[in-house]
Write a protein that holds these residues in place. Structure first.
Motif, PDB file in Angstrom:
ATOM      1  N   ARG A 394       0.811  -1.233   0.043  1.00 24.57           N
ATOM      2  CA  ARG A 394      -0.141   0.020   0.078  1.00 24.57           C
ATOM      3  C   ARG A 394       0.857   1.367   0.147  1.00 24.57           C
ATOM      4  NH1 ARG A 394      -4.513  -0.261   4.445  1.00 24.57           N
ATOM      5  NH2 ARG A 394      -5.518   1.159   2.977  1.00 24.57           N
ATOM      6  N   SER A 395       0.328   2.364  -0.659  1.00 27.58           N
ATOM      7  CA  SER A 395       1.015   3.717  -0.628  1.00 27.58           C
ATOM      8  C   SER A 395       0.028   4.787  -0.753  1.00 27.58           C
ATOM      9  CB  SER A 395       2.021   3.664  -1.681  1.00 27.58           C
ATOM     10  OG  SER A 395       2.589   4.907  -1.774  1.00 27.58           O
ATOM     11  N   LEU A 398      -1.197   7.420  -4.559  1.00 26.25           N
ATOM     12  CA  LEU A 398      -2.299   6.817  -5.319  1.00 26.25           C
ATOM     13  C   LEU A 398      -1.809   6.448  -6.768  1.00 26.25           C
ATOM     14  CD1 LEU A 398      -5.377   7.889  -3.816  1.00 26.25           C
ATOM     15  CD2 LEU A 398      -3.811   6.274  -3.008  1.00 26.25           C
ATOM     16  N   ASP A 401       0.288   3.180  -6.153  1.00 22.00           N
ATOM     17  CA  ASP A 401      -0.408   2.192  -4.916  1.00 22.00           C
ATOM     18  C   ASP A 401      -0.911   1.159  -5.813  1.00 22.00           C
ATOM     19  OD1 ASP A 401      -1.584   1.360  -2.441  1.00 22.00           O
ATOM     20  OD2 ASP A 401      -3.430   1.947  -3.477  1.00 22.00           O
TER      21      ASP A 401
END
Length: 458
Positions: A394-395, A398, A401
């Motif tokens: 996850r990040s 976006l 991500d």
């Protein structure tokens, strides 16, 4: 066997309307596009879009390739090497190699000047059989339920359609007619690369073809190349002290002052901007419906679901709408559906998708606008594995991500339509007759890493 003769009218020859016209022609329907501008080039430059560029993320680059539009645009579709997320002072906090996204999805990520995209869509829509009629401002709709739709233009010409699509943007005449109580709720600049190369401070920003995002509390700045890599485009959204609901001319010094504390390299380029206008970011919806009760008029694009620009998905979502709806209308041409059923299916399937994009776009802006403090530091820390090449799940970036890339940029509107149509017609989702595995799950878990012609062309 010849299909049914279904004549679809579209009000508005913007990107969404022309994309729908291309897809309708491919589906076997007749398409007539009524455009109020006297010259098609004016549509892109002045009527619909505040920004001169658009990002053709993989969810729509796949459409442009399939439809032949990409071949027409050619080198003006620019592929970037990387995306960098930065703090206002230029400190890099996140990083996405574009090749990783492209290889995962099997489609390119392009940026393109809107005029080049519009020109390509005009050419292919006309090759697909669409009749694009300029100087045809729509002034009246007669849409008795269950009957054909009559459309009258300012010049007194009347057209009759089996189905009417409102593709006329945020100030949609079609929406105002069928949904009169709905109201919208309440900038970019281009500098030539040659000019930047002459600046000793700014020139190192253009060593590569990159997208750069500078994040700050009440403003941010996004930059990337367009026009075959000859121009450096900037998008400069910022909070205003006053409510903005129309285009405003901006004192250029006000713009420069807004970004005066940014990275000195990008500040030098901002100072090269000769003039600017402020465009409001207006939002429509979520609405309860996009159509009339008998489904003989329907909305697509900004007329139905305009959104803030923080995920660069406004034009993309309009093209997805047209691609999905046209696939469903193709079943009416074949005689498998009534005229109303494709619209019903389109609303059922596309409304949740558009609403999700509206929310994600808003949230990405919130991520970029975090004030200096614990939340901003947590955001930057969560992006930090990107800087060292670690694998991450996850990040807050976006654009890179993994979950967002797969959900938004990996979306295939035409495949979604095919699956939804099969479910509608046969009351079940397409699946392997021996294993019972649906195509959706096979694509998600297995087919993505298999070789394909599309991936080989990247």
């Amino acid at each position: 066997m010849a299909g049914k003769d279904i004549h679809v009218g579209l009000v508005g020859a913007g990107i969404g309307g022309l994309a729908a016209a291309v897809a309708l022609g491919r589906a076997g329907a007749r398409a007539t596009v009524l455009e109020s501008a006297s010259v098609l080039g004016e549509v892109c430059a002045f009527r619909f879009y505040p920004q001169e560029q658009t990002k053709e993320t993989p969810n729509v680059s796949r459409l442009l390739r399939a439809w032949g539009v990409a071949d027409v645009i050619g080198d003006n579709l620019v592929r970037m090497e990387e995306l960098n997320m930065r703090k206002r002072d230029g400190t890099k906090v996140g990083h996405t190699p574009m090749k990783r996204v492209e290889k995962t999805l099997g489609q390119p990520w392009w940026v393109v000047h809107r005029a080049h995209l519009h020109q390509g869509l005009v050419e292919i829509s006309q090759k697909s059989g669409a009749d694009v009629i300029t100087d045809s401002k729509v002034t009246k709709l007669d849409y008795q339920e269950g009957k054909q739709v009559n459309v009258t233009t300012e010049r007194g010409k009347t057209y009759t359609f089996d189905l009417l699509i409102g593709s006329d943007g945020i100030n949609s005449v079609v929406r105002k007619t069928i949904l009169p109580d709905v109201q919208p709720k309440p900038p970019t600049a281009i500098v030539p690369y040659d000019q930047i190369r002459k600046d000793p401070v700014a020139k190192d920003l253009i060593d590569k073809l990159t997208m750069e995002v500078w994040m700050s509390e009440k403003s941010y700045l996004v930059s990337y190349p367009i026009s075959a890599g000859k121009d450096f485009n900037m998008v400069l959204p910022h909070h205003c002290s006053n409510f903005v609901d129309t285009v405003e001319q901006v004192d250029i010094q006000e713009l420069r002052d807004t970004y005066k504390d940014y990275d000195p390299r990008i500040k030098r380029i901002v100072d090269m901007i000769p003039e600017a206008q402020r465009w409001p970011l207006m939002v429509i919806g979520p609405l309860n419906t996009w159509s009339t009760p008998s489904r003989n008029i329907v909305l697509i694009g900004d007329a139905a679901h305009s959104m803030v620009n923080h995920m660069a998905q406004g034009a993309a979502t309009a093209m997805e709408d047209g691609a999905f709806l046209a696939k469903a209308i193709g079943e009416a041409v074949k005689g498998n559906m009534t005229i109303a059923e494709p619209v019903e299916l389109y609303e059922r399937e596309r409304m949740p998708k558009a609403y999700a994009k509206q929310q994600i776009s808003f949230l990405n802006g919130a991520i970029w606008h975090l004030s200096d403090g614990p939340e901003q530091r947590a955001r930057d820390k969560a992006m930090s594995p990107e800087l060292t090449g670690e694998q991450y799940v996850r990040s807050p970036n976006l654009y890179g991500d993994p979950a967002t890339v797969l959900e938004l940029y990996g979306y295939d509107a035409e495949e979604h339509a095919r699956i939804a149509i099969a479910r509608f017609l046969h009351q079940r989702e397409p699946a392997d007759p021996q294993t019972g595995v649906t195509k959706v799950l096979e694509d998600r878990y297995m087919n993505w890493f298999r070789p394909s012609q599309e991936k080989a062309r990247l």
